[in-house]
Write an enzyme that holds these catalytic residues in place. Structure first.
Site, PDB file in Angstrom:
ATOM      1  N   HIS A   1       0.833  -1.210   0.000  1.00  0.00           N
ATOM      2  CA  HIS A   1       0.000   0.000   0.000  1.00  0.00           C
ATOM      3  C   HIS A   1       0.863   1.254   0.000  1.00  0.00           C
ATOM      4  O   HIS A   1       1.204   1.790   1.045  1.00  0.00           O
ATOM      5  CB  HIS A   1      -0.925  -0.002   1.227  1.00  0.00           C
ATOM      6  CG  HIS A   1      -2.074   0.963   1.097  1.00  0.00           C
ATOM      7  ND1 HIS A   1      -3.391   0.586   1.224  1.00  0.00           N
ATOM      8  CD2 HIS A   1      -2.095   2.291   0.827  1.00  0.00           C
ATOM      9  CE1 HIS A   1      -4.162   1.643   1.051  1.00  0.00           C
ATOM     10  NE2 HIS A   1      -3.409   2.687   0.812  1.00  0.00           N
ATOM     11  N   ARG A   6       2.393   8.512  -6.605  1.00  0.00           N
ATOM     12  CA  ARG A   6       1.995   9.860  -7.077  1.00  0.00           C
ATOM     13  C   ARG A   6       2.214  10.121  -8.560  1.00  0.00           C
ATOM     14  O   ARG A   6       1.842  11.198  -9.037  1.00  0.00           O
ATOM     15  CB  ARG A   6       2.718  10.957  -6.288  1.00  0.00           C
ATOM     16  CG  ARG A   6       2.542  10.887  -4.782  1.00  0.00           C
ATOM     17  CD  ARG A   6       1.111  11.089  -4.356  1.00  0.00           C
ATOM     18  NE  ARG A   6       0.982  11.246  -2.916  1.00  0.00           N
ATOM     19  CZ  ARG A   6      -0.118  10.972  -2.231  1.00  0.00           C
ATOM     20  NH1 ARG A   6      -1.188  10.488  -2.856  1.00  0.00           N
ATOM     21  NH2 ARG A   6      -0.171  11.142  -0.940  1.00  0.00           N
ATOM     22  N   ASP A  20       1.052   2.554   3.762  1.00  0.00           N
ATOM     23  CA  ASP A  20       0.237   3.679   3.288  1.00  0.00           C
ATOM     24  C   ASP A  20       1.126   4.914   3.069  1.00  0.00           C
ATOM     25  O   ASP A  20       0.741   6.042   3.386  1.00  0.00           O
ATOM     26  CB  ASP A  20      -0.915   3.997   4.245  1.00  0.00           C
ATOM     27  CG  ASP A  20      -1.963   4.919   3.600  1.00  0.00           C
ATOM     28  OD1 ASP A  20      -1.879   5.169   2.380  1.00  0.00           O
ATOM     29  OD2 ASP A  20      -2.856   5.383   4.324  1.00  0.00           O
TER      30      ASP A  20
END
Lengths: 305, 439
Positions: B63, B67, B311
């Protein structure tokens, strides 16, 4: 005193009393024919207001002028902020002109903390989001002490929109620090989760909360937030939580009624109460000037570094 | 074919039941043999692994936000994978909330092309569930799969409706892909910016209750049961969500879950101190209260949690240097995860080292059905060499990631990364451990 006044937590118990005692002397200045002393001559104070405010901004400005500070008001319309400069950049630009104090009002909780980290100027919080409004709590304490001669041991009941109120948070911190018994009351949809950990009693019954109260402090209901989300209607709110003479009757006979303004008559408070014999609402406004003079004096006036 | 022998160290390979002193022979980009005291034939370069180090299958972070395309000021595939290998990860799975969204084969191919150019960590793109992540129409999931996507998600937000989630589970199931879910009931989240509780109340920040997460997890578990599809609960933060996952697993539902290091290390007290209103503790889901943090640790210990994922959410300095409620959600994680796992889980006695390798390598490989997760003979030579006792002081400024938004700057932790090998190639060596690993 610390460099900044970001919240009531920045003040020790002794410093709170020092502000209140200093405000007594400052009030006397306001009663003179020439309402001005040279204490802050040569000091520059910038009132940086990102939210509309009449009472607080005027009060600070009068306080600054009575102390002979050079005062500058910067009112930033929220819309232009959205397009343009960040708070940090605006602050750094103001900082470059070397003011001594920045008084900040901002819609975001913690905005003063951000400013404090980047500015050498002293920062006074004039209300940040839903967080704190420390000079309001100080002027409230000043007003209470004037009427009751003490704060310790009083039952103070705060009624209204607890969730969104910065006045609530500052008052709870200050009044519990000084030993008052603080009750907070409002619809359960507007009670901040965990608020009891600040040492207050929480009630959703006005009658219970007001019973034998020495002080009743009303909080504004913000119409714009209240489109059915937190309670069904203004009518039902007034019927359930509105401060009426009948409800005031449950408090101590010498209870005082306070409101930080602006009031919504017929929503959180009946006009008979707002204008009645127990009301000290306009005294609060008058005391605001003296208390803000005291804060400015203690932060800048005494410091000759 | 180049041959290298990793000699010494503690080899931990849970998939093959190995934990002990073994040597690993690499031929080209594959693992050729794992055995005790392998001898180096002529032409085999020997890499002496200093004692105390751990050799394990390459870590996989399932995860991360790379970008690219569209938000290259925050991170690129090149800088993100550089951060990954410095953090001990040989592979990352990247989320589709780029600009444009990874909802078609063209974007997937672009990401894979960038990954090939960077040639560091392996990159497994994750496609969108819905076109534009708008929550209306299914994305072309079959084409995403063909282009190289390994799972689908609308991460950043939940799959908008129960019906769309049902169709996604049914449809992705045909391709053997799990649906990864960002669990958040959006009306409950509202405009919240921090965990709903005492600290947010005291600071005047709008709250996001744990129930906003668990409600959505319960919906998705029910739909996974209905459809037989596989749902993976991303970045779980609330204790109620963990209970929901346990309930689903007890019913035999195909549900798995991940926890981030920040959710098992930090709590919402960080909103106040050391820096009040620090935007580097603003993430979604938010840091929760102590009971939630402790529940995540318990879930890691008892096996209810399947995966640790970071994350990794890089944001530019300018974007974070604003009022708390205006700042974007997210912190970086790739270069801090291993140290936090060692310090707070292994050395704290929460999980064993083999269990940590399952959480960081074996299970993500299994859930995403990607190569890796083992040191089997013939498997790709993706290997992480870890230094459990290395003293590491985290420095945001020294990070490879383009963004520095971490709340762990300046923390000193026990445990770190020694070297990272991807496809037989040493792509990262920590000079603090030893130059010998360069060979």
């Amino acid at each position: 005193m610390k460099k900044d006044l970001l919240g009531i937590g920045d003040l020790t118990r002794d410093e709170i009393y020092l502000v209140l005692d200093t405000a007594e002397a400052m009030r006397e200045i306001g009663q003179r024919t020439i309402k001005k002393v040279p204490t802050l001559r040569g000091k520059t104070v910038v009132n940086l207001f990102y939210e509309p405010s009449t009472r607080t901004r005027t009060s600070f400005e009068i306080a600054e002028k009575r102390l002979s500070a050079d005062t500058l008001n910067v009112a930033v319309a929220t819309s232009s902020v959205l397009k343009g400069e960040t708070l940090v950049d605006t602050a750094m630009n103001i900082e470059a002109m070397a003011p001594d104090v920045i008084v900040l009002r901002h819609a975001s909780s913690g905005a003063c903390h951000l400013l404090s980290r980047i500015c050498r100027s002293r920062v006074i919080n004039a209300g940040d989001g839903m967080h704190e409004h420390p000079t309001q709590a100080l002027l409230d304490a000043f007003t209470i002490r004037e009427h009751k001669k003490r704060i310790e041991g009083l039952k103070v009941t705060i009624v209204g929109d607890l969730l969104h109120s910065r006045v609530l948070r500052s008052n709870v911190l200050l009044l519990t620090e000084l030993g008052a018994e603080v009750w907070v009351c409002g619809p359960s949809t507007l009670v901040p989760p965990g608020i009891e950990r600040l040492g207050v009693r929480v009630s959703t019954s006005v009658d219970e909360a007001v019973k034998d109260a020495d002080v009743i402090m009303m909080l504004r209901i913000q119409h714009e937030r209240m489109n059915g989300a937190f309670f069904p209607s203004v009518r039902e709110y007034f019927n359930t939580f509105g401060m009426t003479p009948a409800r005031v009757a449950g408090a101590k006979p010498d209870v005082i009624i306070m409101h930080p303004g602006p009031m919504n008559r017929g929503v959180e408070i009946a006009s008979e109460v707002a204008d009645g014999p127990y009301s000290v609402i306009l005294e609060q406004v008058a005391n605001g000037v003296a208390v803000r003079m005291a804060v400015l004096y203690l932060l800048v006036g005494g410091a000759e570094d | 074919m180049a041959k290298r022998l990793l000699k010494g160290g503690r080899v931990i390979d849970p998939a093959n039941g190995r934990d002990g002193a073994f040597d690993v022979l690499i031929e080209g980009d594959r693992i050729a043999r794992v055995g005790e005291s392998l001898s180096a034939d002529a032409g085999v370069a020997v890499v002496e692994i200093p004692s105390g180090l751990v050799v394990c299958p390459g870590l996989i972070d399932m995860h991360v936000h790379l970008r690219e395309p569209g938000q290259e000021h925050k991170e690129t595939v090149a800088t993100g994978t550089a951060a990954a290998v410095a953090g001990g990860f040989t592979a990352v799975a990247c989320m589709p909330n780029t600009s444009p969204v990874n909802d078609n084969a063209g974007v997937t191919e672009y990401i894979l092309k960038k990954a090939a150019e960077a040639n560091l960590a392996r990159v497994y793109p994750i496609g969108a569930v819905s076109r534009g992540q708008a929550g209306e129409q299914l994305a072309e999931i079959g084409e995403l799969k063909q282009a190289g996507c390994v799972a689908i998600t609308d991460d950043g937000r939940p799959v908008a409706t129960a019906m769309l989630m049902r169709r996604a589970l049914e449809y992705a199931g045909m391709f053997g892909m799990p649906v990864i879910e960002h669990c958040e009931e959006q009306t409950l989240k509202g405009d919240g910016v921090a965990h709903e509780g005492f600290h947010a109340s005291a600071l005047g920040l709008r709250g996001i209750p744990g129930a906003a997460e668990s409600i959505m997890a319960l919906r998705d578990i029910a739909l996974a049961e209905l459809t037989g599809g596989a749902v993976h609960i991303a970045h779980m933060s609330a204790r109620q969500t963990l209970d929901a996952v346990r309930w689903g697993k007890s019913r035999g539902v195909r549900v798995t879950c991940e926890v981030t290091p920040h959710h098992f290390v930090l709590t919402d007290e960080m909103l106040r101190a050391p820096i009040a209103y620090d935007t580097n503790v603003k993430m979604n889901p938010p840091l929760r209260e102590t009971a939630d943090r402790d529940a995540m640790i318990a879930g890691l210990a008892d096996g209810s949690v399947d995966v640790i994922a970071t994350d990794h959410a890089p944001h530019h300095y300018d974007e974070k240097r604003v009022e708390f409620d205006r700042a974007p959600f997210g912190i970086t994680g790739l270069e801090t995860a291993v140290s936090l796992c060692f310090d707070r889980l292994v050395h704290a006695g929460v999980v064993s080292l083999p269990r940590l390798v399952e959480l960081l390598s074996v299970n993500p490989a299994k859930i995403l059905r990607v190569p890796g997760g083992s040191l089997s003979e013939g498997a790709p030579a993706d290997i992480s060499i870890l230094a459990p006792d290395l003293r590491v002081t985290i420095s945001a400024a020294a990070m490879r990631s383009k963004s520095k938004n971490t709340p762990f700057d300046g923390w000193t932790l026990r445990g770190g990364v020694a070297a990272t090998i991807v496809g037989g190639r040493t792509v990262y060596v920590n000079e603090a451990v030893g130059r010998s690993l360069h060979a």
